[in-house]
Enzyme design. Structure first.
Site, mmCIF file in Angstrom:
data_model
loop_
_atom_site.group_PDB
_atom_site.id
_atom_site.type_symbol
_atom_site.label_atom_id
_atom_site.label_comp_id
_atom_site.label_asym_id
_atom_site.label_seq_id
_atom_site.Cartn_x
_atom_site.Cartn_y
_atom_site.Cartn_z
ATOM 1 N N LYS A 192 6.557 13.186 -14.416
ATOM 2 C CA LYS A 192 6.648 14.170 -13.340
ATOM 3 C C LYS A 192 6.655 15.588 -13.893
ATOM 4 O O LYS A 192 6.030 16.495 -13.322
ATOM 5 C CB LYS A 192 7.903 13.909 -12.516
ATOM 6 C CG LYS A 192 7.861 12.577 -11.771
ATOM 7 C CD LYS A 192 9.208 12.243 -11.159
ATOM 8 C CE LYS A 192 9.177 10.897 -10.432
ATOM 9 N NZ LYS A 192 10.505 10.507 -9.911
ATOM 10 N N VAL A 244 7.175 -1.939 -1.686
ATOM 11 C CA VAL A 244 8.161 -1.136 -0.958
ATOM 12 C C VAL A 244 7.499 0.067 -0.286
ATOM 13 O O VAL A 244 7.736 0.346 0.901
ATOM 14 C CB VAL A 244 9.282 -0.678 -1.912
ATOM 15 C CG1 VAL A 244 10.214 0.295 -1.210
ATOM 16 C CG2 VAL A 244 10.063 -1.881 -2.420
ATOM 17 N N VAL A 245 6.656 0.770 -1.030
ATOM 18 C CA VAL A 245 6.004 1.955 -0.471
ATOM 19 C C VAL A 245 4.821 1.561 0.416
ATOM 20 O O VAL A 245 4.678 2.050 1.543
ATOM 21 C CB VAL A 245 5.545 2.907 -1.588
ATOM 22 C CG1 VAL A 245 4.785 4.097 -0.998
ATOM 23 C CG2 VAL A 245 6.740 3.399 -2.401
ATOM 24 N N ARG A 298 -1.641 -8.529 -5.026
ATOM 25 C CA ARG A 298 -1.789 -9.534 -6.075
ATOM 26 C C ARG A 298 -1.519 -10.938 -5.566
ATOM 27 O O ARG A 298 -2.110 -11.899 -6.041
ATOM 28 C CB ARG A 298 -0.853 -9.209 -7.242
ATOM 29 C CG ARG A 298 -1.299 -8.052 -8.101
ATOM 30 C CD ARG A 298 -0.393 -7.868 -9.295
ATOM 31 N NE ARG A 298 0.967 -7.516 -8.894
ATOM 32 C CZ ARG A 298 1.977 -7.378 -9.742
ATOM 33 N NH1 ARG A 298 1.782 -7.598 -11.041
ATOM 34 N NH2 ARG A 298 3.182 -7.034 -9.316
ATOM 35 N N ARG A 299 -0.602 -11.069 -4.610
ATOM 36 C CA ARG A 299 -0.231 -12.386 -4.089
ATOM 37 C C ARG A 299 -0.505 -12.423 -2.591
ATOM 38 O O ARG A 299 0.381 -12.149 -1.765
ATOM 39 C CB ARG A 299 1.246 -12.666 -4.387
ATOM 40 C CG ARG A 299 1.515 -12.853 -5.880
ATOM 41 C CD ARG A 299 2.987 -13.137 -6.161
ATOM 42 N NE ARG A 299 3.785 -11.929 -6.066
ATOM 43 C CZ ARG A 299 3.975 -11.082 -7.078
ATOM 44 N NH1 ARG A 299 3.425 -11.313 -8.263
ATOM 45 N NH2 ARG A 299 4.719 -9.988 -6.923
ATOM 46 N N ASP A 316 9.838 8.259 -16.640
ATOM 47 C CA ASP A 316 9.481 8.638 -15.282
ATOM 48 C C ASP A 316 9.579 10.155 -15.107
ATOM 49 O O ASP A 316 8.653 10.796 -14.597
ATOM 50 C CB ASP A 316 10.414 7.921 -14.300
ATOM 51 C CG ASP A 316 10.205 8.357 -12.858
ATOM 52 O OD1 ASP A 316 9.304 7.805 -12.204
ATOM 53 O OD2 ASP A 316 10.938 9.257 -12.401
ATOM 54 N N SER A 372 4.113 -1.110 2.105
ATOM 55 C CA SER A 372 4.472 -1.707 3.392
ATOM 56 C C SER A 372 4.948 -0.648 4.382
ATOM 57 O O SER A 372 4.689 -0.740 5.590
ATOM 58 C CB SER A 372 5.545 -2.780 3.203
ATOM 59 O OG SER A 372 6.722 -2.229 2.635
ATOM 60 N N GLY A 427 19.760 -0.931 -5.272
ATOM 61 C CA GLY A 427 18.321 -0.782 -5.188
ATOM 62 C C GLY A 427 17.778 0.519 -5.721
ATOM 63 O O GLY A 427 16.586 0.805 -5.580
ATOM 64 N N GLU A 432 0.920 14.142 -3.584
ATOM 65 C CA GLU A 432 2.248 14.673 -3.290
ATOM 66 C C GLU A 432 3.347 13.665 -3.584
ATOM 67 O O GLU A 432 4.438 14.017 -4.048
ATOM 68 C CB GLU A 432 2.334 15.099 -1.820
ATOM 69 C CG GLU A 432 3.630 15.769 -1.432
ATOM 70 C CD GLU A 432 3.819 17.123 -2.093
ATOM 71 O OE1 GLU A 432 4.784 17.260 -2.874
ATOM 72 O OE2 GLU A 432 3.012 18.030 -1.836
#
Length: 432
Positions: free
Chosen positions: A206, A15-16, A47-48, A202, A18, A188, A130
């Site tokens: 941070k 996602v990031v 990986r793929r 997560d 691309s 999503g 960042e």
């Protein structure tokens, strides 16, 4: 302008990744003008490799990430794989071969940031991150550059969009936890396995990064007290509303009053509706930084997602490319203060305690006595009786976490207390 392009190895193209590749292609001329030299993708490790990736030239795709970062023509490695390994190996290998690194990997930085910074110094390269905290919101750079001449005393905020969305839905629509999480997954905002988000991992990573930068000391995720939102109930949300509060998952990093140590914690908390964080809705993030000279600063915006996170990555890419052209490096680790991280038991705040109790005379007096014996002062008490079931909701004045824990343990031993339904900290201004 230099004619030889600066060459970038992109590690990960999800996602990031691309979005990073797309922006590098569509903003090619502007990036070159801002940097002072062209910048181009030299390879994309995935990986793929057989999966279709629109916008990424097939000849750049490789499954051999190690070989890619070992190439002598790589100037910058952008790591957006996540996790500890193989990300750590790839980052250190890239540095060993002279490449600066831009990463969004909060888990790795929170676990092993000191070693990564040391490797960057050893090999004379940059380590920028960042995108590791709060997506597109500029936060790391203001802390380690703009506020470098100030003393930061507190960093407090909402740093996980998934949990903020879930809690916001529970508050505004009356949805239960599971229902709100299902909606977050559908939209999503939540991963198929949401554990890292809803259990606070997560946000704790941070918090460790923010505390380390803000207080010039080394803080790892293991130093951060962590609680998630899985135990937050509709009753907690309703109690908060009755108090004029809302429930948020907060990351709180602060110096102790004497300035000799720091604390770092992540947990759900009730905050008054008058607090600016109370109005942070859906999957947005917001962070307050309190400094002695600058005062109170607020950073707000989208904290996750492909495009926002890619924006932060590209900002770092421009910075490290400029440094490459100038033969310099940017700011590295600042851990000179070496302040100890105090345990959660030493943290002082207020508490909301909900008790299921027997419906008979003298219960309130017994409960009040237990609080008094442990040095926890009661601010308000609400008693409810419904269908033969009784409950007490106690809101305390400020007390240490250790004192509150001792109080709760003693309450559980009373035969008049059938159960401790919930315990939640109360932050911000005193609710009336």
């Amino acid at each position: 302008m230099r004619t030889r392009p600066l060459r970038v190895a992109l590690l990960g193209c999800g996602v990031v990744g691309s979005e990073v590749a797309r922006i590098m292609a569509t903003q090619r001329d502007d990036l070159a003008a801002r940097i002072g030299a062209p910048v181009e993708l030299a390879g994309v490790a995935v990986r793929r490799p057989n999966r279709s990736r629109p916008g990424v030239p097939p000849e750049l795709i490789t499954a051999d990430a190690v070989e890619l970062v070992k190439r002598d023509d790589i100037d910058v490695a952008v790591e957006v794989i996540g996790g500890i390994e193989p990300a750590r190996e790839l980052i250190t290998t890239a540095m060993e071969h002279g490449a600066s690194v831009v990463t969004a990997n909060k888990a790795l930085l929170a676990a092993d940031g000191a070693a990564l910074h040391a490797a960057a110094v050893k090999h004379g390269v940059d380590l920028y991150y960042e995108a590791a905290v709060a997506g597109a919101i500029p936060l790391i750079r203001p802390l380690r550059e703009s506020l470098a001449g100030d003393t930061v005393n507190r960093v407090l905020g909402i740093v996980n969009g998934t949990t903020n969305f879930v809690l916001d839905r529970m508050d505004t629509t009356g949805a239960g936890y599971s229902e709100a999480l299902d909606e977050a997954t559908t939209l999503g905002y939540a991963e198929a396995d949401p554990t890292a988000d809803v259990e606070g991992f997560d946000a704790a990573a941070k918090a460790a990064i923010l505390a380390g930068i803000a207080f010039h000391t080394r803080v790892t995720a293991a130093d951060v007290h962590r609680e998630g939102i899985t135990e937050v109930t509709a009753a907690d949300i309703a109690s908060a509303r009755e108090m004029g509060c809302v429930v948020k998952l907060l990351a709180i990093c602060e110096r102790t009053a004497d300035g000799a140590s720091v604390t770092a914690r992540v947990h759900p908390a009730m905050i008054p509706l008058s607090h600016p964080l109370a109005s942070v809705r859906e999957a947005y993030n917001a962070v307050f930084v309190e400094a002695e000279a600058a005062g109170r600063l607020m950073f707000y915006g989208p904290g996750a997602g492909g495009a926002p996170t890619a924006s932060a990555v590209l900002g770092d890419l421009v910075a490290v490319c400029r440094n490459k052209l100038n033969g310099t490096t940017g700011p590295g680790e600042s851990a000179y203060a070496r302040l100890p991280v105090r345990p959660m038991g030493d943290v002082v705040t207020r508490y909301h305690v909900s008790l299921d109790v027997a419906d008979r005379a003298g219960v309130l007096a017994q409960v009040a006595t237990v609080f008094a014996e442990h040095g926890v002062s009661i601010d308000t008490v609400r008693q409810q009786v419904r269908g033969g079931e009784a409950s007490l909701v106690v809101v305390t004045h400020r007390a240490s976490d250790a004192a509150l824990s001792g109080t709760v343990a003693a309450l559980r031993r009373l035969d008049t207390v059938r159960g401790v339904a919930s315990i939640m900290r109360v932050e911000g201004e005193q609710p009336k």
